[in-house]
Design a protein around this motif. Structure first.
Motif, PDB file in Angstrom:
ATOM      1  N   ARG A  21      67.133  51.406  60.752  1.00 58.07           N
ATOM      2  CA  ARG A  21      68.273  51.793  59.900  1.00 58.07           C
ATOM      3  C   ARG A  21      68.803  53.190  60.254  1.00 58.07           C
ATOM      4  NH1 ARG A  21      69.761  48.915  55.192  1.00 58.07           N
ATOM      5  NH2 ARG A  21      68.711  46.922  55.192  1.00 58.07           N
ATOM      6  N   ALA A  23      71.399  53.780  61.905  1.00 58.64           N
ATOM      7  CA  ALA A  23      72.851  53.752  61.707  1.00 58.64           C
ATOM      8  C   ALA A  23      73.081  53.367  60.263  1.00 58.64           C
ATOM      9  CB  ALA A  23      73.482  52.719  62.634  1.00 58.64           C
ATOM     10  N   GLY A  24      73.657  54.262  59.478  1.00 55.84           N
ATOM     11  CA  GLY A  24      73.871  53.868  58.088  1.00 55.84           C
ATOM     12  C   GLY A  24      74.185  55.019  57.160  1.00 55.84           C
ATOM     13  N   ARG A  25      73.904  54.762  55.892  1.00 61.19           N
ATOM     14  CA  ARG A  25      74.475  55.586  54.819  1.00 61.19           C
ATOM     15  C   ARG A  25      74.105  57.047  54.794  1.00 61.19           C
ATOM     16  NH1 ARG A  25      72.763  51.327  50.505  1.00 61.19           N
ATOM     17  NH2 ARG A  25      71.230  51.168  52.174  1.00 61.19           N
ATOM     18  N   TYR A  30      79.117  57.920  59.166  1.00 61.37           N
ATOM     19  CA  TYR A  30      79.119  56.526  58.700  1.00 61.37           C
ATOM     20  C   TYR A  30      79.862  56.418  57.370  1.00 61.37           C
ATOM     21  CZ  TYR A  30      77.530  52.119  56.703  1.00 61.37           C
ATOM     22  OH  TYR A  30      77.497  50.882  56.113  1.00 61.37           O
ATOM     23  N   ARG A  34      82.942  54.125  56.237  1.00 59.51           N
ATOM     24  CA  ARG A  34      82.677  53.215  55.136  1.00 59.51           C
ATOM     25  C   ARG A  34      83.691  53.385  54.007  1.00 59.51           C
ATOM     26  NH1 ARG A  34      81.754  49.898  52.204  1.00 59.51           N
ATOM     27  NH2 ARG A  34      79.829  49.236  51.208  1.00 59.51           N
ATOM     28  N   LEU A  39      82.164  46.650  54.172  1.00 59.59           N
ATOM     29  CA  LEU A  39      80.983  46.364  54.995  1.00 59.59           C
ATOM     30  C   LEU A  39      81.252  45.188  55.915  1.00 59.59           C
ATOM     31  CD1 LEU A  39      77.616  46.478  53.058  1.00 59.59           C
ATOM     32  CD2 LEU A  39      78.288  47.701  55.122  1.00 59.59           C
ATOM     33  N   PHE A  43      80.758  45.182  59.911  1.00 60.89           N
ATOM     34  CA  PHE A  43      79.834  44.306  60.622  1.00 60.89           C
ATOM     35  C   PHE A  43      80.548  43.366  61.605  1.00 60.89           C
ATOM     36  CE2 PHE A  43      76.755  44.708  56.851  1.00 60.89           C
ATOM     37  CZ  PHE A  43      75.925  45.570  57.537  1.00 60.89           C
ATOM     38  N   LEU A  67      71.743  47.818  67.481  1.00 56.38           N
ATOM     39  CA  LEU A  67      73.058  47.258  67.179  1.00 56.38           C
ATOM     40  C   LEU A  67      73.334  47.350  65.685  1.00 56.38           C
ATOM     41  CD1 LEU A  67      75.525  45.640  68.200  1.00 56.38           C
ATOM     42  CD2 LEU A  67      74.212  43.567  67.676  1.00 56.38           C
ATOM     43  N   SER A  69      74.493  45.737  62.760  1.00 63.20           N
ATOM     44  CA  SER A  69      74.795  44.405  62.243  1.00 63.20           C
ATOM     45  C   SER A  69      73.876  44.221  61.049  1.00 63.20           C
ATOM     46  CB  SER A  69      74.547  43.357  63.325  1.00 63.20           C
ATOM     47  OG  SER A  69      74.916  42.078  62.857  1.00 63.20           O
ATOM     48  N   ASP A  70      73.635  43.001  60.632  1.00 61.66           N
ATOM     49  CA  ASP A  70      72.707  42.785  59.520  1.00 61.66           C
ATOM     50  C   ASP A  70      71.983  41.477  59.746  1.00 61.66           C
ATOM     51  OD1 ASP A  70      72.036  43.968  56.763  1.00 61.66           O
ATOM     52  OD2 ASP A  70      72.261  41.832  56.353  1.00 61.66           O
ATOM     53  N   GLU A  86      76.866  44.574  46.311  1.00 66.87           N
ATOM     54  CA  GLU A  86      75.774  45.567  46.363  1.00 66.87           C
ATOM     55  C   GLU A  86      74.951  45.322  47.626  1.00 66.87           C
ATOM     56  OE1 GLU A  86      74.878  48.177  43.879  1.00 66.87           O
ATOM     57  OE2 GLU A  86      77.020  47.736  43.966  1.00 66.87           O
ATOM     58  N   TRP A 183      60.103  40.448  54.526  1.00 72.89           N
ATOM     59  CA  TRP A 183      59.507  39.928  53.286  1.00 72.89           C
ATOM     60  C   TRP A 183      58.295  39.039  53.514  1.00 72.89           C
ATOM     61  CZ3 TRP A 183      60.394  42.499  49.153  1.00 72.89           C
ATOM     62  CH2 TRP A 183      61.636  43.122  48.949  1.00 72.89           C
ATOM     63  N   PHE A 214      58.545  43.138  63.366  1.00 70.75           N
ATOM     64  CA  PHE A 214      58.410  44.042  62.213  1.00 70.75           C
ATOM     65  C   PHE A 214      58.231  43.237  60.929  1.00 70.75           C
ATOM     66  CE2 PHE A 214      60.492  45.621  58.410  1.00 70.75           C
ATOM     67  CZ  PHE A 214      59.741  46.754  58.161  1.00 70.75           C
ATOM     68  N   HIS A 291      59.277  51.733  57.799  1.00 76.09           N
ATOM     69  CA  HIS A 291      60.382  50.897  57.306  1.00 76.09           C
ATOM     70  C   HIS A 291      61.659  51.710  57.516  1.00 76.09           C
ATOM     71  CE1 HIS A 291      61.439  47.574  54.120  1.00 76.09           C
ATOM     72  NE2 HIS A 291      62.208  47.534  55.176  1.00 76.09           N
TER      73      HIS A 291
END
Ligand code: CP3
Length: 315
Positions: A21, A23-25, A30, A34, A39, A43, A67, A69-70, A86, A183, A214, A291
């Motif tokens: 993570r 790349a992000g908030r 970013y 944003r 989003l 993406f 990359l 993406s999600d 959310e 998960w 992971f 994480h």
């Protein structure tokens, strides 16, 4: 290239460092994008996704890019609609009765592959592609995961779709891939075998670039993961990395607590130093968190961590 060398077990330089993570908030650049784009636009617009991919490399000089993406970005290719509120929202949610009638649409993978291609052409460090672990994807694509042979068949189909997505990313130029089965820790040992390891094995065996695995709980289950013969395992902070190293030989990535980055800089340096010293000289070690980077992580904390990793210490 330190990152690819470490995946090969042959790194003689300081260990490579990148962060899940990354790349992000927490990045102001970013946030700026944003505030102008949804989003979904970020993406699925290749130029924007490539731009976000490059942001943490330009700012921090990580040893690898991932990359932007999600894990849920595969949903449209599987015949689901996808929206981000959310978090990601998929519909219709899959059930034992409806999943076989979903209409797959492989063209929906095009923007992901295109983003990887655009990012790759602008990078001077390796690019990591990714997908979710089938069980973890299923937790987002169902109201409630079910169990039994039909659920195993559903996961097997998700694994096939993950392989197609990874193959498209590889054709576009990614150098390695990571599978996020975040998960899988929710599964009992028996379920873990059937619903996490089995589909992960199919992915590892089908992909012809290094695969990093992971999940939450990876320290505890490292031996089971190593048995799939991935290129590397990304380890959480439940155990010292050295303890995991004594059990498995394959390249290891990890394993600082993401909350450490909210500590005073001195503490970040000393905790990083403990990890680095414990793995000193290990040719198959990649520095990462256990994480993802959390949203409000201070930029100075990330800088301090990287500086500590790059410091040549006396031997
Ligand atoms: O690592 C990277 O920098 C690459 C990009 C990346 C994202 N998601 C971007 C993202 C990666 C590798 C992921 C993986 C992902 N996505 C996982 C596995 C890793 C993990 O964290 O366990 C999971 C479970 C998801 C699903 C997901 N995506 C959720 C639950 C959410 C909402 C909650 C959250 O963390 O924001 C997302 C949205 C998402 N994916 C964002 C980003 C940067 C948030 C973007 C925003 O709000 O601006």
């Amino acid at each position: 290239m330190r990152f690819l060398d470490a995946l090969n077990g042959s790194n003689r330089d300081v260990p490579p460092v990148w962060l899940m993570r990354q790349a992000g908030r927490y990045l102001p650049e970013y946030q700026a994008l944003r505030s102008r784009y949804s989003l979904r636009e970020l993406f699925f617009t290749p130029k924007l996704a490539a731009q976000v991919t490059l942001q943490p490399i330009a700012r921090f000089g990580f040893d690898a890019a991932i990359l932007f993406s999600d894990i849920t970005a595969i949903a449209p290719a599987m015949g689901f609609s996808l929206q981000f509120d959310e978090g990601p929202k998929v519909w219709p949610l899959a059930t034992p009765d409806n999943w076989r009638s979903l209409k797959q649409d492989l063209g929906a993978l095009d923007p992901i592959a295109e983003a990887a291609f655009l990012a790759k052409t602008q990078l001077d460090v390796p690019l990591i592609g990714f997908c979710g672990g089938p069980f973890t994807i299923a937790t987002y694509f169902t109201e409630k995961t079910w169990r039994g042979d039909d659920f195993a068949a559903f996961l097997d189909w998700i694994a096939d779709m993950c392989i197609l997505s990874l193959q498209r990313q590889i054709e576009a130029g990614v150098d390695a891939v990571q599978v996020f089965d975040s998960w899988a820790n929710l599964l009992s040992d028996e379920e873990f075998e059937k619903y996490s390891l089995k589909p992960l094995k199919k992915i590892v065996d089908s992909v012809n670039k290094p695969v990093i695995l992971f999940m939450r709980g990876s320290a505890k289950r490292a031996k089971l993961l190593a048995a799939l013969k991935p290129a590397a395992i990304s380890i959480d902070w439940e155990k010292p990395l050295l303890e995991v190293r004594q059990q498995v030989k394959c390249p290891l990535q990890g394993n600082l607590n993401p909350d450490l980055l909210f500590a005073p800089i001195e503490e970040i340096r000393s905790e990083a130093r403990l990890l680095l010293d414990s793995m000193k000289g290990d040719p198959a070690f990649i520095v990462n968190l256990g994480h993802g980077v959390k949203p409000n992580t201070p930029l100075e904390a990330v800088e301090a961590l990287i500086a500590e990793v790059r410091k040549k210490t006396r031997t």
